[in-house]
Design a protein around this motif. Sequence first.
Motif: not given
Length: 390
Positions: A271-287
């Motif tokens: 959890s981020e304590a020092d800043r407010s996140l507008d977006k946070s994601k993990l992106a995965v590309t697969t074949l």
Amino acid sequence: MKRLSTVLAASLMLALASSPSFARSTSFARPAFPSSHLDDTIVVKLPNQATMTLFVKNKQQLREMRAYKLDSLMILLDTYITQAETAGKNSKSEQVTMEFYPAKDQPGKQVPEQIRITMRNDQGGKSTRSGDKVEVNMGRVFGMKVEENADGKGGDRVSVHVGDYGKDSLATAKRKAKREADRNRAVHNNFTIDLGLNTLTDVKAQPGQMEPDLKPVGSRYVSLNWLYDIRVGKVGSPFHLMTGPELSFNNYMLDNNARFINTNGVTTIASEADRSLDKSKLAVTTLNLPLMASLRFKGNNDKDGFRIGAGGFAGYRLGSHTKIKYSEDGRTRKDKDRGSYNLTDFQYGVQGFIGIRSLELFGKYHLNDLFSNDRGIQAQTLSFGITLLH
């Protein structure tokens, strides 16, 4: 009805049409009666006073008719007309239409794909008129209509219409031919797009670790699919196999101001304590490469009806990254960090779909863990959504 004379007349007409000397010595003239769909007419007077009229769009239609072996074609017509006459005599209807498919019965031979014969009688097969009509639709583009009429003076008139006659134009016939060819092909290739959402199931976090809380709408799934649809069995069989490459994009967007981080070789959620996140994601590309069995049934107007399929898939991770978006000093910042994040490289699972007409829904479940054992949260991915058909 004088069936044999009609067939012989048609045979002679087609033989003349395929003869080079006939093409050199015969002239084209405009029909004497109004016709919006026929451009040229050839009138042939025989020594026995019979008159035959051949209607064509152009000379090219005559040349293309040479592909048929006339002797074999006339034998086919004679056989089929005999069957149609028998059916007409036994029917109380004023019109009897029969369809035959010689290309399916004699694969590999140069014969028409379809022959349709229509017998018209005034009184259920017992005609009191001066003549009868036989319509023969040869193949998927060309057609022939034979009309036999007694003129009451000892002579007959036989008209042979080749090409686009009646209500269908040549362009319409070609479109129908293409659709028929597509239906008869055993293998089709289709491009589709899957649009949906991701969620995690069977989540097991290590002691002291945060469990992922995904944003439902932000955790999107997109897949570009080049699939081969292989029919199993004869034409019209509902059983199909489907396979082909899929390029998939899985997004896992966190809620509650959290982000994915690597700590001592282990992927965790902090959890981020020092800043407010507008977006946070993990992106995965697969074949991926799926293999599914499906059942497909035709609906009204020969359009796709109900269909259902299921199978498995295997794939390999091509790339992955995290991305966070936040505001700092009045400016919007985006940080992207590429890496493996201890994600499982080889992936496998089950998937399926169900649809009717243009609506199709899909589901895909990963049997492997999202992260490697003991190096991240244990969880499986479930994707579901709608398929956009080409």
